[in-house]
Design a protein around this motif. Structure first.
Motif, PDB file in Angstrom:
ATOM      1  N   LEU A   1     -11.199  -3.897  -1.634  1.00 16.80           N
ATOM      2  CA  LEU A   1     -12.080  -4.992  -0.982  1.00 16.80           C
ATOM      3  C   LEU A   1     -12.905  -5.719  -1.972  1.00 16.80           C
ATOM      4  O   LEU A   1     -13.518  -6.728  -1.583  1.00 16.80           O
ATOM      5  CB  LEU A   1     -12.784  -4.459   0.317  1.00 16.80           C
ATOM      6  N   ASN A   2     -13.219  -5.033  -3.106  1.00 19.24           N
ATOM      7  CA  ASN A   2     -14.326  -5.608  -4.281  1.00 19.24           C
ATOM      8  C   ASN A   2     -13.320  -5.799  -5.405  1.00 19.24           C
ATOM      9  O   ASN A   2     -12.371  -5.329  -5.745  1.00 19.24           O
ATOM     10  CB  ASN A   2     -15.199  -4.869  -4.304  1.00 19.24           C
ATOM     11  N   PRO A   3     -13.809  -6.715  -6.337  1.00 21.48           N
ATOM     12  CA  PRO A   3     -13.060  -7.119  -7.629  1.00 21.48           C
ATOM     13  C   PRO A   3     -13.255  -5.848  -8.369  1.00 21.48           C
ATOM     14  O   PRO A   3     -14.014  -4.860  -8.153  1.00 21.48           O
ATOM     15  CB  PRO A   3     -14.316  -7.962  -8.335  1.00 21.48           C
ATOM     16  N   PRO A   4     -12.110  -5.463  -9.117  1.00 22.47           N
ATOM     17  CA  PRO A   4     -10.918  -6.339  -9.373  1.00 22.47           C
ATOM     18  C   PRO A   4      -9.769  -6.365  -8.215  1.00 22.47           C
ATOM     19  O   PRO A   4      -8.554  -6.599  -8.607  1.00 22.47           O
ATOM     20  CB  PRO A   4     -10.218  -5.767 -10.688  1.00 22.47           C
ATOM     21  N   PHE A   5     -10.094  -5.898  -7.156  1.00 23.39           N
ATOM     22  CA  PHE A   5      -9.332  -5.964  -6.079  1.00 23.39           C
ATOM     23  C   PHE A   5      -7.927  -5.067  -6.295  1.00 23.39           C
ATOM     24  O   PHE A   5      -6.807  -5.703  -6.457  1.00 23.39           O
ATOM     25  CB  PHE A   5      -8.847  -7.121  -5.316  1.00 23.39           C
ATOM     26  N   ARG A   6      -8.073  -3.831  -6.513  1.00 23.04           N
ATOM     27  CA  ARG A   6      -7.120  -2.856  -6.973  1.00 23.04           C
ATOM     28  C   ARG A   6      -6.201  -2.644  -5.699  1.00 23.04           C
ATOM     29  O   ARG A   6      -6.722  -2.211  -4.660  1.00 23.04           O
ATOM     30  CB  ARG A   6      -7.510  -1.472  -7.236  1.00 23.04           C
ATOM     31  N   ASP A   7      -4.903  -3.115  -5.489  1.00 24.36           N
ATOM     32  CA  ASP A   7      -4.081  -3.140  -4.354  1.00 24.36           C
ATOM     33  C   ASP A   7      -2.767  -2.858  -4.774  1.00 24.36           C
ATOM     34  O   ASP A   7      -2.287  -3.415  -5.705  1.00 24.36           O
ATOM     35  CB  ASP A   7      -4.223  -4.332  -3.612  1.00 24.36           C
ATOM     36  N   GLN A   8      -1.978  -1.909  -3.856  1.00 28.85           N
ATOM     37  CA  GLN A   8      -0.352  -1.634  -4.211  1.00 28.85           C
ATOM     38  C   GLN A   8      -0.405  -0.954  -5.512  1.00 28.85           C
ATOM     39  O   GLN A   8       0.930  -1.062  -6.020  1.00 28.85           O
ATOM     40  CB  GLN A   8       0.363  -2.904  -4.098  1.00 28.85           C
ATOM     41  N   THR A   9      -1.299  -0.383  -6.367  1.00 31.52           N
ATOM     42  CA  THR A   9      -1.011   0.257  -7.474  1.00 31.52           C
ATOM     43  C   THR A   9       0.125   1.216  -7.763  1.00 31.52           C
ATOM     44  O   THR A   9      -0.032   2.194  -6.876  1.00 31.52           O
ATOM     45  CB  THR A   9      -2.357   0.949  -8.014  1.00 31.52           C
ATOM     46  N   GLY A  10       1.038   1.090  -8.521  1.00 31.43           N
ATOM     47  CA  GLY A  10       2.042   1.962  -8.641  1.00 31.43           C
ATOM     48  C   GLY A  10       3.054   1.773  -7.818  1.00 31.43           C
ATOM     49  O   GLY A  10       4.121   2.610  -7.857  1.00 31.43           O
ATOM     50  N   ALA A  11       3.239   0.859  -6.811  1.00 30.61           N
ATOM     51  CA  ALA A  11       4.140   0.595  -6.006  1.00 30.61           C
ATOM     52  C   ALA A  11       5.641   0.340  -6.551  1.00 30.61           C
ATOM     53  O   ALA A  11       5.637  -0.810  -7.244  1.00 30.61           O
ATOM     54  CB  ALA A  11       3.878  -0.285  -4.881  1.00 30.61           C
ATOM     55  N   ILE A  12       6.611   0.995  -6.381  1.00 30.35           N
ATOM     56  CA  ILE A  12       8.126   0.501  -7.004  1.00 30.35           C
ATOM     57  C   ILE A  12       8.822  -0.250  -5.981  1.00 30.35           C
ATOM     58  O   ILE A  12       8.781   0.293  -4.601  1.00 30.35           O
ATOM     59  CB  ILE A  12       8.638   2.064  -7.216  1.00 30.35           C
TER      60      ILE A  12
END
Length: 500
Positions: free
Chosen positions: A425-436
Motif C-alpha cells: 500500500l506504500n512506496p515502492p508498492f511491493r506487489d506480486q513479488t516472485g509470482a510465476i
C-alpha cells in the motif's frame, strides 16, 4: 451437535460432508451455520481476515431446501449441500457482483454465470462472495473492503487477485472456493494461504457472466480447496462448452470423462518430472534471504518427489524463458471489449464502457493499483511482440518436454514468501513479488498448486505441476499423489475465539 465442539467440521472435505450426511451426523443447515459463525468470529472480528465481501441472505433457506430433498431422495448432485465462496467477479442470481470496487457498489446483475449455474445445479450453496484485487487484478486490496489478511501472518497479504477465496478456504469459512486467474491469481493466494489451487487449461471452463472474460482468453475460472480431490470434484462440474464463451469450443472435445475418478496415490511412480529452478517470477530477487527461504522448502519437495518414485530430471532449462516472459503485454482493445461484453449481460450495469467509468466522479475513489492499471495505455507493437514471444515459448516448452520425455514440469508456485500488506500500500508498492506466470503467459497449459511445506519463518510454500495443453487430469493425479504422501496442509490458528 457435539461434533462441532470437537472440530469435526474444520478441514472437512466434500466426501466428508456427504459421509456425515449419510450417517445422520450433519445437515446442510448445520454446515452453513458453522461457517457463518466462523466468518463472524474470525473474518469480521478477531484477526479480521476480511476475506468475505457479502453473504448470501438466502443461504440458510437454500440449505433447508437441500435438506428436505435429501430426506426425500438423497443427494441431489456431487456438490449437494456444499457451501462455497466465489471470487466477487462472477454473477450469482440474488447476490451483488462488485469486483471489490466503488464503481460496482450495489451492482445486481440478476443472472448466474454459466459455470456457477452448473455448481448450483450440482447442489452447491453459494455462501457468499470473496474479496479480490479491485476490478479483478493485482493484490487483494479494494476500495469497497480494504485489504485481506494472510491466515498464517495477519500483517501479510493473502495474495491476489483471488486472495479472498484463498484465505476463506484456508480459514475454514467454507468447504471450497472458486477463483479466477489471469496472472497467478489463483496459484499465488493458494500457495500463500497453504491450500491447493488450479488454473485449468483455457477453454475448459466458461467465463460467461464473469468479469474479465471474452474476448480476452488468458483469464480462467478455477477451483480452490484444502485438498486436491476437492479440486477435481469441482472441475468435473465446472467444465463444459458454452456458446457465449467461444474459447470453450477449443476445449469441448478435450474434457476428461472424470477428473476425480482416477486419482491414485501411486501416480508419481515412474512419472518423468522436470524440475525448473531458473528464477523467473515477477520482480523476483534470487539473492535475497526471502527467496532462499522458499528455495529451501522447494529442494525438500524435490526430494519428496524422488521418494515417491518419480524419475526426476533436475534441473531442466527452457530456452530464453526469462527474456520471453518479459514480453508480456496487454491488447489496446481487449480490455475495453471484455468490459463491454460483461456489462451487456447485466440487468443494470452502473457503466456501459470503461471510458464512461473512468470519466465518472466515482473513479476517483478507486484504489491506486486499479487506477494505474486502467490508466496505462497499451502499446499495440508491444502486444504483437508478446504474441510472437508466446508462440516461441510454447514451442520451446514443448521441445524440452519432448526431448526429455517429460510428463510434467514442477516449479515453485511463488518464489517469495507472502509480502507485507503495508509494503503493498506504500512506496515502492511491493506487489506480486516472485509470482510465476508461465501458464497464463502461454494461456493453454494447466497448472495445479499443492502445499509443499513451511519456511523457517512458518509461512506456507507451494509446488506447481505444469503440463501440456489439456493435460489437466494428469496434473491433478500427480498433485494428489504428492499431497497424499506428504500431507503438508496445516490449518491456520486464527485465535482464541470458540465457535459453536
Amino acid at each position: 451437535m457435539t461434533d462441532l465442539d470437537d472440530g469435526f467440521l474444520v478441514e472437512i472435505t466434500i466426501d466428508g460432508v456427504h459421509e456425515a450426511m449419510r450417517a445422520g451426523r450433519l445437515t446442510a443447515r448445520q454446515l452453513v451455520e458453522f461457517y457463518l459463525a466462523r466468518i463472524a468470529a474470525y473474518d469480521k472480528a478477531g484477526p479480521s481476515i476480511n476475506s468475505i465481501i457479502s453473504i448470501n441472505a438466502s443461504a440458510l433457506d437454500e440449505a433447508d431446501a437441500l435438506d428436505a430433498k435429501y430426506q426425500a431422495s438423497g443427494l441431489t448432485g456431487p456438490l449437494h449441500g456444499i457451501p462455497m465462496v466465489i471470487k466477487d467477479q462472477g454473477d450469482v442470481i440474488g447476490q451483488p457482483t462488485t469486483m471489490g470496487s466503488v464503481l460496482f457498489a450495489g451492482h445486481q446483475p440478476n443472472r448466474d454465470a454459466f459455470a456457477l449455474a452448473k455448481l448450483k445445479a450440482a447442489g452447491a450453496i453459494i455462501l457468499g462472495k470473496s474479496t479480490l484485487g479491485e476490478l479483478g487484478a493485482g493484490d487483494t486490496h479494494g476500495s469497497l473492503f480494504g485489504s485481506t489478511r494472510n491466515v498464517f501472518d495477519f500483517e501479510r497479504t493473502a495474495g491476489g487477485s483471488s486472495g479472498g477465496s484463498g484465505a476463506a478456504v484456508s480459514a475454514n469459512f467454507c468447504t471450497v472456493g472458486i477463483g479466477q486467474e489471469g496472472f497467478s491469481s489463483i496459484r499465488r493466494p493458494a500457495a500463500w494461504n497453504g491450500i491447493a489451487g488450479m488454473r485449468p487449461t483455457a477453454g475448459l471452463v466458461s467465463r460467461d457472466g464473469i468479469y474479465g472474460g471474452w474476448p480476452s482468453i488468458n483469464g480462467s475460472l478455477g477451483p480452490m480447496a484444502r485438498n486436491v480431490r476437492d479440486l477435481a470434484i469441482l472441475l468435473d462440474t465446472l467444465v463444459g462448452y458454452d456458446a457465449n464463451d467461444p474459447i470453450t469450443a477449443l476445449g469441448a472435445h478435450r474434457i476428461a470423462d472424470s477428473y476425480s475418478a482416477d486419482l491414485t496415490v501411486g501416480a508419481l511412480q515412474g512419472a518423468r518430472i522436470g524440475i525448473l529452478r531458473e528464477p523467473c517470477g515477477y520482480a523476483t530477487e534470487p539473492d535475497s534471504d526471502d527467496f532462499k527461504a522458499i528455495d529451501e522448502v522447494f529442494s525438500r519437495a524435490v526430494d519428496e518427489l524422488k521418494q515417491q518414485g518419480a524419475d526426476v530430471v533436475d534441473p531442466i532449462v527452457i530456452p530464453d524463458l526469462v527474456e520471453l516472459l518479459s514480453k508480456r503485454a496487454r491488447s489496446a482493445t481487449e480490455d475495453d471489449e471484455s468490459f463491454a461484453h460483461y456489462v451487456s449481460g447485466s440487468a443494470a450495469p452502473p457503466f456501459r464502457s470503461r471510458r464512461e467509468a473512468m470519466v465518472s466522479e466515482v473513479f476517483k475513489g478507486v484504489s491506486r493499483g486499479a487506477q494505474a492499471r486502467w490508466s496505462a495505455k497499451p502499446n499495440q507493437d508491444s502486444y504483437h511482440d508478446y504474441i510472437k514471444a508466446r508462440d516461441t515459448l510454447m514451442l520451446n516448452l514443448h521441445q524440452v518436454m519432448a526431448s526429455l520425455r517429460l510428463d510434467a514440469i514442477v516449479h515453485k508456485a511463488v518464489e517469495h514468501q507472502p509480502t507485507l500488506i503495508a509494503d503493498g500500500l506504500n512506496p515502492p508498492f511491493r506487489d506480486q513479488t516472485g509470482a510465476i506466470h508461465i501458464n497464463t503467459f502461454l494461456v493453454f497449459v494447466p497448472s495445479v498448486v499443492v502445499p509443499c511445506g513451511f519456511t523457517r519463518n512458518g509461512l506456507p510454500a507451494g509446488l506447481t505441476f505444469l503440463g501440456r495443453p489439456y493435460d489437466d487430469a494428469a496434473m491433478l493425479r500427480y498433485a494428489y499423489a504428492y499431497e497424499q504422501a506428504t500431507r503438508h496442509r496445516r490449518s491456520p490458528s486464527l485465535g482464541p475465539q470458540h465457535v459453536q
